[in-house]
Motif scaffolding. Structure first.
Motif, PDB file in Angstrom:
ATOM      1  N   VAL A   2       0.853  -1.188   0.000  1.00 45.98           N
ATOM      2  CA  VAL A   2       0.000   0.000   0.000  1.00 45.98           C
ATOM      3  C   VAL A   2       0.886   1.234   0.000  1.00 45.98           C
ATOM      4  O   VAL A   2       1.652   1.468   0.927  1.00 45.98           O
ATOM      5  N   HIS A 198       2.473  -1.710   4.753  1.00 45.68           N
ATOM      6  CA  HIS A 198       1.120  -1.185   4.865  1.00 45.68           C
ATOM      7  C   HIS A 198       1.116   0.018   5.791  1.00 45.68           C
ATOM      8  O   HIS A 198       2.026   0.173   6.609  1.00 45.68           O
ATOM      9  N   SER A 202      -5.717   2.500   6.207  1.00 44.80           N
ATOM     10  CA  SER A 202      -5.564   2.979   4.826  1.00 44.80           C
ATOM     11  C   SER A 202      -6.901   3.386   4.217  1.00 44.80           C
ATOM     12  O   SER A 202      -6.954   4.251   3.344  1.00 44.80           O
TER      13      SER A 202
END
Ligand code: SF4
Ligand code: SF4
Length: 220
Positions: A2, A198, A202
């Protein structure tokens, strides 16, 4: 992987942070050095940086502890055989690119520096607490003596001199990585590229620039 924040056009550094959960041993040196470096009040309600211990039980119960931000260590009060896994998660301001705290500040006291650090001008802060409510990561508090908002500055007074933030300097395992996201050959880029990194929450699209390796889905 991500990538929460895409660096804006421009020149010069644009800072971010990496945290390797697989390397954190929960020693609390980072939280302790942050308090000393930045005159954070001693009481255990005030932290610019802290460490949480996650214990996932065999019955899927999740226990989260952060006594005194991890500075004094962590007690083990459940039986070993009942634990599926446990790990430490260091936390601090994510220096979000699309920071909710900056968006809600009614007087512009919270702002983005050109090098991607979210700062507070305490001369302008009126202590309204809107930013404290807006931050989804719990990274802000009202300073008990100054009566204005305080938070992690990424040790801005150090990084402008070429020094790493205090918490990164004292980490004995290299679990915290500070770097320039525009430097494609730098340590932070290498870390993000090597791991399946990550960011926290998010789905909120905050443009967090705090990248974790080993972030378990149970971490909030
Ligand atoms: S983590 Fe919170 S205080 Fe830090 S930039 Fe994001 S919203 Fe603002
Ligand atoms: S100093 Fe490093 S190893 Fe120790 S708690 Fe902080 S991040 Fe983890």
């Amino acid at each position: 992987m991500v990538f929460a924040a895409k660096e804006p056009e421009g020149e010069g550094p644009w800072y971010g942070i990496g945290i390797d959960i697989e390397k954190c041993i929960g020693c609390g040196n980072c939280a302790s050095s942050c308090k000393q470096e930045n005159d954070v009040p001693e009481e255990p309600f005030y932290f610019r940086s802290w460490v949480e211990k996650y214990t996932i039980m065999e019955n899927e119960e999740v226990i989260v502890q952060a006594p005194n931000g991890g500075i004094d260590g962590f007690d083990q009060d459940v039986e070993n055989e009942d634990i599926m896994k446990s790990f430490f998660v260091p936390k601090m301001c994510n220096h979000c690119h699309k920071s909710p705290c900056v968006q809600v500040c009614p007087v512009g006291a919270t702002f983005d520096s050109p090098d991607g650090v979210v700062l507070v001008d305490q001369e302008y802060c009126i202590g309204c607490r809107y930013c404290i409510q807006a931050c989804p990561y719990g990274c802000r508090y009202i300073h008990p003596e100054k009566k204005v908002v305080d938070k992690c500055t990424l040790c801005y007074h150090r990084i402008v001199k070429g020094l790493p933030p205090a918490c990164m300097d004292v980490c004995p395992t290299g679990a915290r990585i500070f770097g320039d996201l525009r430097d494609k050959k730098g340590d932070l880029h290498k870390f993000i590229k090597k791991h399946n990194c990550h960011v926290l929450k998010s789905h909120l699209n905050t443009g967090s620039k705090l990248y974790y390796n080993g972030l378990n889905q149970e971490v909030r």
